[in-house]
Scaffold this motif. Structure first.
Motif, mmCIF file in Angstrom:
data_model
loop_
_atom_site.group_PDB
_atom_site.id
_atom_site.type_symbol
_atom_site.label_atom_id
_atom_site.label_comp_id
_atom_site.label_asym_id
_atom_site.label_seq_id
_atom_site.Cartn_x
_atom_site.Cartn_y
_atom_site.Cartn_z
ATOM 1 N N PRO A 77 32.150 -73.802 -11.694
ATOM 2 C CA PRO A 77 30.940 -72.919 -11.746
ATOM 3 C C PRO A 77 30.475 -72.107 -10.851
ATOM 4 O O PRO A 77 29.989 -70.991 -11.106
ATOM 5 N N GLU A 78 30.355 -72.552 -9.758
ATOM 6 C CA GLU A 78 29.923 -71.803 -8.368
ATOM 7 C C GLU A 78 30.629 -70.316 -8.411
ATOM 8 O O GLU A 78 30.002 -69.130 -8.234
ATOM 9 N N SER A 79 32.007 -70.191 -8.504
ATOM 10 C CA SER A 79 32.589 -68.986 -8.535
ATOM 11 C C SER A 79 32.312 -68.330 -9.570
ATOM 12 O O SER A 79 32.174 -66.954 -9.319
ATOM 13 N N GLU A 80 32.186 -68.828 -10.832
ATOM 14 C CA GLU A 80 31.760 -68.066 -12.206
ATOM 15 C C GLU A 80 30.596 -67.254 -11.718
ATOM 16 O O GLU A 80 30.292 -66.348 -12.355
ATOM 17 N N ILE A 81 29.457 -68.263 -11.119
ATOM 18 C CA ILE A 81 28.256 -67.581 -10.872
ATOM 19 C C ILE A 81 28.279 -66.420 -9.924
ATOM 20 O O ILE A 81 27.681 -65.372 -10.427
ATOM 21 N N THR A 131 28.014 -78.457 0.822
ATOM 22 C CA THR A 131 26.603 -77.906 1.187
ATOM 23 C C THR A 131 25.922 -77.189 -0.172
ATOM 24 O O THR A 131 24.859 -77.213 0.058
ATOM 25 N N THR A 132 26.627 -76.587 -1.182
ATOM 26 C CA THR A 132 25.965 -76.241 -2.382
ATOM 27 C C THR A 132 25.866 -77.555 -3.454
ATOM 28 O O THR A 132 25.507 -76.838 -4.517
ATOM 29 N N SER A 133 26.420 -78.520 -3.158
ATOM 30 C CA SER A 133 26.094 -79.528 -4.152
ATOM 31 C C SER A 133 24.594 -79.574 -4.714
ATOM 32 O O SER A 133 23.672 -79.825 -3.907
ATOM 33 N N ASP A 189 20.234 -70.737 -2.229
ATOM 34 C CA ASP A 189 20.237 -70.025 -3.410
ATOM 35 C C ASP A 189 21.503 -70.686 -4.349
ATOM 36 O O ASP A 189 21.467 -70.752 -5.427
ATOM 37 N N LEU A 190 22.619 -70.829 -3.612
ATOM 38 C CA LEU A 190 23.691 -71.474 -4.238
ATOM 39 C C LEU A 190 23.523 -72.669 -4.930
ATOM 40 O O LEU A 190 23.884 -72.944 -5.858
ATOM 41 N N ILE A 191 22.753 -73.486 -4.110
ATOM 42 C CA ILE A 191 22.580 -74.789 -4.789
ATOM 43 C C ILE A 191 21.671 -74.590 -6.018
ATOM 44 O O ILE A 191 21.735 -75.353 -7.086
ATOM 45 N N ALA A 192 20.508 -73.705 -5.901
ATOM 46 C CA ALA A 192 19.618 -73.784 -6.893
ATOM 47 C C ALA A 192 20.247 -73.194 -8.271
ATOM 48 O O ALA A 192 20.300 -73.507 -9.261
ATOM 49 N N LEU A 193 21.151 -72.357 -7.943
ATOM 50 C CA LEU A 193 22.018 -71.479 -9.011
ATOM 51 C C LEU A 193 22.790 -72.475 -9.520
ATOM 52 O O LEU A 193 23.151 -72.559 -11.026
ATOM 53 N N ARG A 194 23.682 -73.415 -8.836
ATOM 54 C CA ARG A 194 24.447 -74.445 -9.217
ATOM 55 C C ARG A 194 23.867 -75.379 -10.226
ATOM 56 O O ARG A 194 24.263 -75.833 -11.176
ATOM 57 N N GLU A 219 25.045 -76.396 -13.557
ATOM 58 C CA GLU A 219 25.523 -77.678 -13.688
ATOM 59 C C GLU A 219 24.509 -78.909 -14.123
ATOM 60 O O GLU A 219 24.891 -80.037 -14.659
ATOM 61 N N GLY A 220 23.308 -78.647 -13.975
ATOM 62 C CA GLY A 220 22.226 -79.570 -14.144
ATOM 63 C C GLY A 220 21.614 -79.919 -15.394
ATOM 64 O O GLY A 220 22.564 -79.306 -16.491
ATOM 65 N N ASP A 221 20.576 -80.352 -15.656
ATOM 66 C CA ASP A 221 20.121 -80.527 -17.141
ATOM 67 C C ASP A 221 19.698 -79.373 -17.762
ATOM 68 O O ASP A 221 20.234 -79.282 -19.082
#
Lengths: 253, 316
Positions: free
Chosen positions: B54-58, B232-234, B285-290, B294-296
């Motif tokens: 997902p991160e790469s796709e974002i 680190t972006t989990s 930003d990456l954490i928030a985007l993921r 990926e979250g709810d």
């Protein structure tokens, strides 16, 4: 060829059997963990499946349902079950108890169908005339089960256990996915470090363990067959369950 | 009976003929052919690719949408496999741009690389990727790398801020994928670089094979392990309030997000747009985007990317 030599090099390097072994540690310990896990799961599966199989084989009740049900159980992928149970248990248990419980339950579910099938089909294979004769002699149902049916069905019962042990040894490798030990850890560490020696070495160890244990069971099954053959009959090919205890000679079947 | 048979056979035959006609129709329009570029007076279409997570796709969506807003003709190609597939795809022009991670990209060209900081790795990359007719632009401060992570309680109770402080925590159990026990930035590096785990039994290891995913987080939060390798972006760092220990000795290589483009498509305008994104994209930003994807919330990568670009004012 290099690949196989590398894998054998990993297995036979004495360092890997001692305290200085590369990850995930001494091979002997992992082998034992693997065997312990297999023994535990097959042991519990025996306690569940044998009585059930004897009941079905003796009475003929619930046969269709159980055959269908165990057939469906065989189709369940153990890795999927493992993650399902782990996720379920992780709600109320901490990581390691949840992981261990998930591994054990998934492998028990894998082990049951073969044992069950061996038990009921073994009992069913016993000649009806033999059972009728036993009944006519005044034996109780319990005596018929213990003294006639189970001894005659023994080769097939052991065969079922043998198949189940083999499956569990081969499949217990998936336990390593959620941190439970065994030979699977060698394979997964190999995958993680791109070390083909360990990937193949771990796979060869699992194969060797399965073959050795299967050989032991083959011997046991042979002994069971010899033991159940009627006195004087030289039937040692595992087909002795068909040997009649009735007055008719075997050749007329 | 026989008439029923014949009817069935006729039906099957009819369907088969119909299918063949339909397939023949398809053959005239090759679905794998490059998209029509008749209107491409301004130049070729840019195809942005991504890895299969997902991160790469974002990040792919961020690049694509920003370029589109800047007037480029853009298409996307998500879910390409590992670098063994993405690099050839960049070379043969199936894709022209992909969000990369500087450390892992350098490792693809030089598995034994010794550069660790962002500056060192970026500098080494320029030469490394030039071999394949590719170039890297500015890297973003945001990075997705292995990290020694503890819970907030553990960090506060033992006054932990950097990896070396783990000496105060021994003996402890560390949970990670099995390779972490022998990779240079794993347990051996912990001992050699930070002097943590010099005595036998100081650092116990628990192999959890989900790459710092939910199982590892579970083991960390329920106390089965005290330290875990979590990227680190989990999103769990945000949702479980975890603490990433600092790495002043640069034990772990940097993994900054960096645009990798093919020489064939490079223009200064393109570089301006992508460097503008890199300047803004942080690890938080990456954490928030993921977490959104990926979250709810289960937001699409496209939506999350569009909102981020809007918020940063990058859609001019």
């Amino acid at each position: 060829m290099d690949l196989i030599l590398g894998a054998l090099g990993y297995i036979f390097d004495p360092v890997n059997w001692g305290a200085g072994a590369v990850q995930p540690g001494a091979i002997g310990g992992l082998l034992l963990e693997h065997l312990r896990l297999t023994a535990l799961c097959v042991g519990i599966a025996l306690v569940i499946a044998l009585p059930l199989g004897f009941y079905i084989g003796h009475t003929g009740r619930a046969r269709q349902f159980v055959i269908g049900f165990t057939g469906a159980m065989r189709a369940l992928p153990t890795l999927g079950l493992l993650y399902f149970f782990f996720t379920l248990f992780a709600f109320s248990l901490s990581f390691l108890p949840a992981a261990n419980l998930a591994v054990v339950i998934s492998l028990i579910i894998l082990a049951i169908p073969s044992i069950l099938a061996g038990a009921y089909s073994g009992l069913e294979s016993v000649d009806r005339e033999t059972i009728d004769a036993s009944r006519a002699l005044g034996m109780t149902e319990f005596q018929i089960l213990w003294q006639v049916e189970i001894p005659l069905a023994l080769p097939l019962i052991v065969g079922g256990i043998r198949a189940s042990v083999l499956q569990v040894i081969a499949t217990a490798t998936v336990a390593a996915y959620i941190g439970v030990g065994g030979l699977g850890r060698i394979i997964l560490t190999g995958i993680g470090t791109n070390d083909y020696d360990r990937i193949l070495g771990g796979a060869l160890l699992v194969t060797a363990l399965a073959l050795v244990v299967d050989g032991a069971f083959a011997l046991l099954q042979w002994l069971a067959a010899v033991g159940t053959a009627p006195r004087g009959a030289r039937d040692t090919d595992g087909d002795a369950t068909r040997a009649p205890l009735s007055a008719e000679p075997a050749t007329q079947q | 009976m026989s008439t029923a048979h014949r009817t069935t056979r006729l039906l099957v035959g009819g369907i088969a003929v119909g299918a063949m006609v339909a397939l023949a129709g398809c053959a005239s329009a090759d679905p794998t052919a490059p998209a029509d570029s008749a209107d491409g007076a301004t130049g070729d279409q840019i195809v942005v690719g991504s890895f299969a997570f997902p991160e790469s796709e974002i990040t792919m969506e961020i690049y694509a949408q920003a370029l589109e807003a800047a007037g480029f003709d853009v298409d996307t190609q998500p879910n390409i496999g590992p670098r063994q597939q993405t690099i050839p795809a960049l070379q043969d022009g199936s894709i022209n741009l992909i969000p990369e991670f500087n450390g892992n990209l350098l490792a693809y060209y030089d598995p034994e690389y010794t550069e660790r900081t962002t500056e060192e790795v970026d500098a080494a990359l320029v030469q490394a990727v030039a071999v394949d007719g590719l170039q890297v632009l500015d890297s973003a401060p945001g990075e997705d790398k292995d990290a020694y992570v503890v819970t907030r309680e553990t960090a506060e109770a033992n006054d932990l801020t950097e990896i070396g402080d783990l000496s105060a925590l021994v003996p402890f159990t560390l949970g990670a994928n099995s390779q972490f026990a022998e990779l240079p930035y794993g347990i051996p590096g912990l001992k050699d670089v930070y002097g943590v785990g010099v005595n036998p039994g100081d650092v116990e290891f628990l192999a959890i094979e989900d790459f710092g995913g939910p199982d590892t987080v579970q083991a960390l939060t329920d106390g089965t392990v005290q330290v875990a390798d979590i990227y680190t972006t989990s999103p769990a760092i945000l949702t479980e309030d975890l603490v990433v220990l600092e790495d002043p000795e640069a034990l772990i290589s940097s993994q900054n997000v960096i645009p990798l483009v093919s020489d064939a498509i490079y223009t200064d305008e393109l570089a301006d747009v992508l460097n503008g994104i890199s300047a803004e994209l942080t690890t938080d930003d990456l954490i928030a985007l993921r977490d959104r994807v990926e979250g709810d919330e289960k937001a699409s990568a496209g939506t999350a990317a569009a909102d981020w670009l809007e918020e940063k004012g990058l859609l001019e």
